[in-house]
Design a protein around this motif. Structure first.
Motif, mmCIF file in Angstrom:
data_model
loop_
_atom_site.group_PDB
_atom_site.id
_atom_site.type_symbol
_atom_site.label_atom_id
_atom_site.label_comp_id
_atom_site.label_asym_id
_atom_site.label_seq_id
_atom_site.Cartn_x
_atom_site.Cartn_y
_atom_site.Cartn_z
ATOM 1 N N VAL A 1 0.839 -1.204 0.000
ATOM 2 C CA VAL A 1 0.000 0.000 0.000
ATOM 3 C C VAL A 1 0.871 1.250 0.000
ATOM 4 N N PHE A 2 1.941 1.239 0.791
ATOM 5 C CA PHE A 2 2.824 2.404 0.862
ATOM 6 C C PHE A 2 3.511 2.667 -0.484
ATOM 7 N N VAL A 3 4.042 1.618 -1.102
ATOM 8 C CA VAL A 3 4.747 1.791 -2.380
ATOM 9 C C VAL A 3 3.770 2.206 -3.481
ATOM 10 N N THR A 4 2.544 1.692 -3.414
ATOM 11 C CA THR A 4 1.531 2.093 -4.393
ATOM 12 C C THR A 4 1.322 3.597 -4.362
ATOM 13 N N TYR A 5 1.188 4.160 -3.169
ATOM 14 C CA TYR A 5 0.996 5.602 -3.062
ATOM 15 C C TYR A 5 2.281 6.368 -3.341
ATOM 16 N N LEU B 1 -1.804 4.309 -9.696
ATOM 17 C CA LEU B 1 -2.109 3.296 -8.692
ATOM 18 C C LEU B 1 -1.960 1.887 -9.265
ATOM 19 N N PHE B 2 -2.393 1.685 -10.496
ATOM 20 C CA PHE B 2 -2.239 0.378 -11.150
ATOM 21 C C PHE B 2 -0.769 0.006 -11.260
ATOM 22 N N THR B 3 0.044 0.942 -11.721
ATOM 23 C CA THR B 3 1.469 0.667 -11.897
ATOM 24 C C THR B 3 2.151 0.410 -10.563
ATOM 25 N N GLY B 4 1.904 1.286 -9.584
ATOM 26 C CA GLY B 4 2.537 1.108 -8.288
ATOM 27 C C GLY B 4 2.133 -0.191 -7.619
ATOM 28 N N PHE B 5 0.840 -0.536 -7.683
ATOM 29 C CA PHE B 5 0.376 -1.767 -7.055
ATOM 30 C C PHE B 5 0.958 -2.991 -7.745
ATOM 31 N N LEU B 6 0.971 -2.992 -9.061
ATOM 32 C CA LEU B 6 1.484 -4.143 -9.798
ATOM 33 C C LEU B 6 2.973 -4.342 -9.536
ATOM 34 N N LEU C 1 4.823 10.243 -7.089
ATOM 35 C CA LEU C 1 5.888 10.574 -8.035
ATOM 36 C C LEU C 1 5.354 11.089 -9.364
ATOM 37 N N ASP C 2 4.079 10.836 -9.635
ATOM 38 C CA ASP C 2 3.483 11.220 -10.917
ATOM 39 C C ASP C 2 3.090 12.695 -10.899
ATOM 40 N N THR C 3 4.098 13.565 -10.781
ATOM 41 C CA THR C 3 3.855 15.005 -10.719
ATOM 42 C C THR C 3 4.666 15.795 -11.736
ATOM 43 N N SER C 4 5.539 15.115 -12.465
ATOM 44 C CA SER C 4 6.389 15.809 -13.431
ATOM 45 C C SER C 4 6.437 14.989 -14.708
ATOM 46 N N ASP C 5 6.432 15.658 -15.843
ATOM 47 C CA ASP C 5 6.352 14.986 -17.138
ATOM 48 C C ASP C 5 7.457 13.941 -17.292
ATOM 49 N N THR D 1 9.132 10.062 -1.576
ATOM 50 C CA THR D 1 8.050 10.120 -0.587
ATOM 51 C C THR D 1 8.552 10.635 0.748
ATOM 52 N N LEU D 2 9.720 10.163 1.184
ATOM 53 C CA LEU D 2 10.289 10.650 2.444
ATOM 54 C C LEU D 2 10.564 12.140 2.378
ATOM 55 N N LEU D 3 11.104 12.592 1.247
ATOM 56 C CA LEU D 3 11.378 14.021 1.063
ATOM 57 C C LEU D 3 10.102 14.846 1.169
ATOM 58 N N VAL D 4 9.046 14.407 0.504
ATOM 59 C CA VAL D 4 7.789 15.154 0.504
ATOM 60 C C VAL D 4 7.183 15.201 1.908
ATOM 61 N N LEU D 5 7.181 14.071 2.604
ATOM 62 C CA LEU D 5 6.579 14.029 3.935
ATOM 63 C C LEU D 5 7.337 14.925 4.917
ATOM 64 N N VAL D 6 8.663 14.851 4.888
ATOM 65 C CA VAL D 6 9.469 15.683 5.796
ATOM 66 C C VAL D 6 9.321 17.153 5.429
ATOM 67 N N SER D 7 9.351 17.459 4.135
ATOM 68 C CA SER D 7 9.256 18.846 3.691
ATOM 69 C C SER D 7 7.929 19.467 4.113
ATOM 70 N N ARG D 8 6.834 18.761 3.880
ATOM 71 C CA ARG D 8 5.528 19.314 4.230
ATOM 72 C C ARG D 8 5.335 19.383 5.741
ATOM 73 N N ARG D 9 5.908 18.444 6.456
ATOM 74 C CA ARG D 9 5.818 18.495 7.909
ATOM 75 C C ARG D 9 6.565 19.703 8.453
ATOM 76 N N CYS D 10 7.760 19.947 7.931
ATOM 77 C CA CYS D 10 8.548 21.099 8.401
ATOM 78 C C CYS D 10 7.885 22.413 8.011
ATOM 79 N N ALA D 11 7.228 22.447 6.839
ATOM 80 C CA ALA D 11 6.569 23.669 6.378
ATOM 81 C C ALA D 11 5.149 23.799 6.914
#
Length: 346
Positions: free
Chosen positions: A125-129, A196-201, A134-138, A233-243
């Motif tokens: 579940v964690f890797v799926t999300y 979600l399909f790609t991450g779950f598979l 990560l699907d935020t840049s072309d 994911t770790l970068l995003v979680l820490v960054s948003r938590r600090c901000a």
């Protein structure tokens, strides 16, 4: 071998054609003024992967292999939930519940013990999300996922699971076909259905393929094969938590965005992430072949927090809004025109 090449070629061509068709339909019949770029490209990836993988047994030229059919069914259910989320608001709890149930089915059929199975469900579940985030840049997510799928395909074939190897090869080819349209400037995005399909598979296949490996080797390989998405994911979680920003709200604070702040082009950022995923995948394959001991991932485990710390220094949120002092607020209020009870201004 020939069937595998034919299946991969078919998946690549079919995904490219379906993606172009879906984009044309969305531009023609989609909601106007809501999205400048269509976001249902993941439908093409999911349909092509599922269709080509099932075509072999239907045509009598190949078998799916043990455990592949339940995996396809579970991934299809996750893709369907993602598609619903693309079309209308869908609560996070519903998504997690469906993904957890689908992951539990895969893990149970893989024969893991209850304790290891529970950890595997959480990891899937964690890797799926993580792939969805990560699907935020072309091109970024497609490049990383395609490389990861190829690495897992090699592991599957080495473990005597040709069905899983074929499925992962087809997924890598489908993602490559999608990248034709998703490379900068992207003409269509994956959306929740595709990410979600790609991450779950990928996550479920990684667990299934490595069930016969010792615990330390399995953990080391899973870590290296998903190194890029875990770091992001770790970068995003820490960054948003600090901000002090909402953890689940999207934003331009991922690795790809920070690389662009450092001067990389969108294409360059996608290539950097793809190369990093390739390097980590090669390390995972070396561990799988026994050429490198699992303890060799410890330096990579130190690189991850170091990379997060360095990338946190790249500004992505902009300056915080200036807070007025009490004296400034009093001065502003005293300068405003007064309004009497009759409605006239003094």
């Amino acid at each position: 071998m020939l069937h595998g090449l034919a299946a991969a070629t078919a998946a690549l061509a079919l995904t490219a054609l379906l993606t172009a068709l879906i984009r044309a339909l969305m531009l023609r019949f989609g909601r106007k003024g809501v999205d400048t770029t269509p976001h249902l490209g993941g439908v093409a990836v999911a349909l092509s992967t599922l269709g080509v993988a099932c075509a072999g047994p239907l045509l009598g030229v190949a078998r799916l292999g043990e455990g592949v059919a339940p995996l396809l069914a579970a991934a299809g259910a996750v893709a369907l939930v993602g598609l619903v989320g693309d079309l209308r608001p869908l609560g996070l709890r519903v998504r997690i519940l469906v993904e957890a149930v689908a992951a539990a089915v895969v893990v149970t059929l893989a024969g893991l013990s209850p304790g290891a199975g529970a950890l595997a469900v959480l990891w899937i579940v964690f890797v799926t999300y993580a792939f969805q985030l990560l699907d935020t840049s072309d091109g970024a997510m497609g490049a990383v996922a395609a490389v990861t799928a190829l690495g897992l395909a090699v592991c599957a074939i080495a473990e005597g699971r040709p069905g899983h190897g074929l499925l992962l090869s087809v997924l890598a080819a489908a993602l490559t076909g999608f990248l034709v349209h998703n490379w900068y400037p992207a003409r269509i995005h994956l959306g929740d259905c595709g990410s979600l399909f790609t991450g779950f598979l990928l996550a479920s296949s990684a667990v299934t393929v490595h069930t016969r490996a010792p615990g330390t080797q399995m953990a080391a390989e899973l870590f290296t094969l998903t190194l890029v998405v875990l770091t992001d994911t770790l970068l995003v979680l820490v960054s948003r938590r600090c901000a002090r920003r909402p953890l689940l709200r999207g934003g331009g604070d991922h690795i790809a965005h920070r690389l662009r702040k450092l001067g990389f082009t969108p294409q360059g950022a996608a290539v950097v992430l793809g190369v990093a995923a390739l390097a980590a995948t090669v390390v995972g394959l070396q561990i799988h072949d026994g050429r490198i001991a699992p303890v060799a991932v410890l330096p990579l485990g130190l690189v991850v927090p170091l990379a997060v710390v360095l990338l946190l220094r790249v500004p992505v949120y902009g300056p915080p809004p200036r807070r007025r002092t009490p004296h400034a607020r009093i001065a502003k209020e005293s300068a405003a025109p007064s309004v009497d009870l009759a409605g006239g201004r003094g």
